[in-house]
Write an enzyme that holds these catalytic residues in place. Structure first.
Site, PDB file in Angstrom:
ATOM      1  CD  GLU A   1      -2.981  -1.064   0.205  1.00  0.00           C
ATOM      2  OE1 GLU A   1      -3.148  -0.054  -0.412  1.00  0.00           O
ATOM      3  OE2 GLU A   1      -3.505  -2.311  -0.102  1.00  0.00           O
TER       4      GLU A   1
ATOM      5  CB  CYS B   1      -5.924  -2.862   6.210  1.00  0.00           C
ATOM      6  SG  CYS B   1      -6.345  -4.548   6.813  1.00  0.00           S
TER       7      CYS B   1
ATOM      8  CG  HIS C   1      -4.772  -4.915   1.904  1.00  0.00           C
ATOM      9  ND1 HIS C   1      -4.802  -3.732   1.682  1.00  0.00           N
ATOM     10  CD2 HIS C   1      -5.537  -5.537   2.874  1.00  0.00           C
ATOM     11  CE1 HIS C   1      -5.681  -3.295   2.646  1.00  0.00           C
ATOM     12  NE2 HIS C   1      -5.927  -4.208   3.511  1.00  0.00           N
TER      13      HIS C   1
HETATM   14  N1  PCA Z   1      -8.396  -6.712   6.449  1.00  0.00           N
HETATM   15  C1  PCA Z   1      -9.170  -5.607   6.934  1.00  0.00           C
HETATM   16  C2  PCA Z   1      -9.076  -5.601   8.287  1.00  0.00           C
HETATM   17  C3  PCA Z   1      -8.349  -6.661   8.808  1.00  0.00           C
HETATM   18  C4  PCA Z   1      -7.990  -7.194   7.804  1.00  0.00           C
HETATM   19  O1  PCA Z   1      -7.303  -8.199   7.600  1.00  0.00           O
HETATM   20  C5  PCA Z   1      -8.819  -4.431   5.711  1.00  0.00           C
HETATM   21  O2  PCA Z   1      -8.622  -4.684   4.598  1.00  0.00           O
HETATM   22  O3  PCA Z   1      -9.413  -3.234   6.404  1.00  0.00           O
END
Ligand code: PCA
Length: 230
Positions: free
Chosen positions: A81, A144, A168
């Site tokens: 990200e 996240c 992610h």
């Molecule tokens: N994914 C969520 C929150 C916790 C996770 O593992 C997100 O993408 O915000």
């Protein structure tokens, strides 16, 4: 204390009985990657306590690099990200039942904070070893995104510096089977694991190849005149 890498994952949330980010960080606990020991933590998906949990673990571990990992079903590959936005806008409540709609992570904070990881170097390293991964320009507006915004706020002026960023990960194959294999891309845990190892190695290489001190603008640069050869 030797400086090291801190990896954090998240517990399962919503309708997902498993969070691959939790499995991933647990599988890397205690490893040495890029010459750095790996410490791990797994956080509950709870907005009200997230910042203090990150703060506490940063103080405790004093890492050189902190990387958050989270699950994003539907993503096609590893996604590093670029930015944490000062926005919380949930589709579902967090695990404590708290809902946030169009609210800031940090009232009065900057609109966005940029990851301090070397993003192009990470993606180049993935590409070189055949692991699909890309730079993502949105971490969403759930936990996240909050993790990235809060971790960057907490590390912004840390001395010695702490690199902070978020990745992610897509669904695991077994999750894609349940979510609809016709519409859910997936990656095996082993490939995700190699992706995180590769990213940490790329960050370590980048840290080691950086000049020790970066001259500030305004610093005097002395140029020694070269003796002219005859
Ligand atoms: N994914 C969520 C929150 C916790 C996770 O593992 C997100 O993408 O915000």
């Amino acid at each position: 204390m030797s400086r090291h890498v801190l990896l954090t994952g998240f517990e399962p949330f919503g309708t997902h009985p498993v969070n691959p980010s939790e499995l991933l960080v647990r599988s890397l606990e205690g490893r040495v990657i890029g010459g750095r020991a790996v410490a791990v933590r797994v956080f509950p998906v709870e907005t009200r306590t997230l910042r203090e949990r990150i703060d506490a673990v940063l103080r405790e571990e004093q890492p050189e690099i902190v990387i958050g990992l989270g699950y994003a079903p539907g993503r096609a590959a590893l996604a590093v990200e670029r930015v944490g936005l000062n926005v919380l806008d949930f589709d579902i409540p967090d695990s404590a039942g708290i809902m946030r709609k169009n609210e800031p992570v940090e009232p009065g904070g900057p609109d966005a904070r940029l990851s301090t990881l070397p993003l192009p170097e990470i993606v180049a390293a993935w590409t070189a070893v055949g692991i699909p991964g890309y730079i993502s320009d949105s971490a969403g507006t759930y936990l996240c995104n909050q993790w990235l915004y809060d971790a960057l706020a907490l590390t912004t002026s840390s001395a010695p510096p702490v690199l902070a960023g978020f990745m992610h990960v897509p669904a695991l194959p077994a999750q894609a089977v349940l979510l609809g294999p016709d519409k859910t891309p997936s990656m095996t845990l082993d490939l995700m694991k190699r992706g995180i190892e590769t990213a940490i190695e790329a960050i370590a290489l980048w840290l080691e190849s950086r000049p020790a001190t970066v001259p500030r603008s305004g610093d005097k640069v002395w140029i020694t005149p070269r003796t002219t050869r005859r």
